[in-house]
Design an enzyme around this catalytic site. Structure first.
Site, short mmCIF file in Angstrom:
data_model
loop_
_atom_site.label_atom_id
_atom_site.label_comp_id
_atom_site.label_asym_id
_atom_site.label_seq_id
_atom_site.Cartn_x
_atom_site.Cartn_y
_atom_site.Cartn_z
N ASP A 67 6.74 -2.41 0.97
CA ASP A 67 7.85 -1.94 0.17
C ASP A 67 7.90 -2.85 -1.07
OD1 ASP A 67 10.53 -1.02 -0.56
OD2 ASP A 67 11.23 -2.90 0.30
N ASP B 279 11.01 -3.39 -3.64
CA ASP B 279 12.30 -4.07 -3.87
C ASP B 279 12.68 -4.94 -2.67
OD1 ASP B 279 13.09 -2.93 -6.44
OD2 ASP B 279 13.34 -1.04 -5.38
N SER C 42 6.98 2.72 -2.30
CA SER C 42 8.32 2.36 -2.77
C SER C 42 9.11 3.59 -3.16
CB SER C 42 8.18 1.44 -3.99
OG SER C 42 9.41 1.30 -4.66
N LYS D 91 8.04 6.86 3.64
CA LYS D 91 7.07 5.76 3.76
C LYS D 91 6.05 6.05 4.85
CE LYS D 91 9.99 2.99 1.26
NZ LYS D 91 10.01 1.65 0.70
N ASP E 80 12.19 -4.08 4.05
CA ASP E 80 13.42 -4.85 4.26
C ASP E 80 14.69 -4.01 4.46
OD1 ASP E 80 13.59 -3.97 1.61
OD2 ASP E 80 14.80 -5.70 1.03
ZN LIG Z 1 9.98 9.01 6.54
#
Ligand SMILES: [Zn+2]
Length: 225
Positions: A19, A21, A103, A157, A180
Site C-alpha cells: 500500500d 499512504d 494504492s 487490492k 495499514d
Molecule cells: Zn478487495
C-alpha cells in the site's frame, strides 16, 4: 552479484505488494493536498458519509477539480518516505521479489513513489487531466466487481495482487502484502504472507495476525521468506 540475484529470482519467483499512504510514505496524499487547498473539511465529510469506498474516491476527486498536475506532484514530493523503505525494497529485490504499489490514491503520486524506489508495478486511480488541470473525474480500476470481493473500494487490492502475481508468474503463496488500513485487508488475507504495518484502524488490527507496530519498514522482513 546481479547475476546471482537474477538466477535466484528465476528459480523462486516472488512478489511483494505495498500500500502507499502510511505504508511507503509518512502520510496520506489526499490529506496533504486537501490541507494545502483548504479542502480538509470537505474531504472529511465525504469520508464520514458512509458511502462505499469507490464512491468516496469519486467524490474526493471531484473536490480537486481545477488543481494542476504540478499541485499533485508537489504534494507527493513533500511527503517523506517511511523509515528504511529504500533498504527494505533493496533487501526484497535481493531475495528475488518483484515489488510494487497497489494504492487507492492516484497514479500521479504512486507512480512518483514507484520511480523513487524503482519498483516494478503500480495500480492506482487515474485522475483525468485536461490542459494540465484536474477535471474532477477519475478512472477507477475497481476489480472487486469481477471477483466478488467485499471491499468495494476504487482499487481492490486483492484483485490487483492476483493480477500482478499472474502477470509475473508468481504463485499466490509466494506473495507478500503490506498495508495499514481496512482497505488493505482483502489483499493481506489473500497473500501468502500478509502484514499490517502500523495499523491505523481496529478492522485491520482484528483481521491480521502479523503486525509491525514500529515505524520501521525493515521490520516487515521478519515475516518475508
Ligand atoms: Zn478487495
Amino acid at each position: 552479484m546481479l547475476l546471482f540475484f537474477q538466477r535466484a529470482s528465476a528459480l523462486l519467483p516472488k512478489l511483494a505488494a505495498f500500500d502507499m499512504d502510511g505504508t511507503l510514505i509518512q502520510g496520506r496524499l489526499v490529506f496533504a493536498l486537501a490541507d494545502q487547498f483548504n479542502l480538509s473539511d470537505k474531504v472529511r465529510t465525504v469520508q464520514a458519509s458512509g458511502a462505499a469506498g469507490y464512491e468516496q474516491t469519486s467524490a474526493i476527486a471531484a473536490l480537486f477539480a481545477g488543481l494542476t498536475r504540478k499541485d499533485v506532484e508537489d504534494a507527493i514530493e513533500s511527503i517523506p518516505l517511511i523509515k528504511n523503505s529504500d533498504q527494505t525494497i533493496a533487501a526484497l529485490r535481493g531475495m528475488g521479489y518483484k515489488i510494487g504499489i497497489i494504492s487507492d490514491s492516484y497514479t500521479l503520486a504512486a507512480g512518483a513513489v514507484a520511480e523513487r524506489l524503482q519498483l516494478d508495478f503500480v495500480a492506482a486511480n487515474e485522475l483525468q487531466i485536461e490542459n494540465g488541470r484536474i477535471t474532477g473525474r477519475v478512472d477507477m480500476p475497481l476489480g472487486w466487481d469481477r471477483i466478488g470481493c467485499f471491499c468495494k473500494i476504487s482499487v481492490c487490492k486483492r484483485y490487483h495482487l492476483e493480477k500482478f502475481a499472474d502477470q509475473f508468474g508468481v504463485p499466490i503463496e509466494n506473495t507478500l502484502a503490506v498495508g495499514d488500513t481496512k482497505s488493505d485487508i482483502c489483499m493481506i488475507q489473500r497473500a501468502g504472507v500478509g502484514v499490517a504495518f502500523m495499523p491505523k484502524d481496529s478492522e485491520i488490527r482484528n483481521a491480521v495476525d502479523k503486525i509491525v507496530p514500529e515505524c520501521d519498514l525493515l521490520e516487515v522482513l521478519e515475516f518475508a521468506a
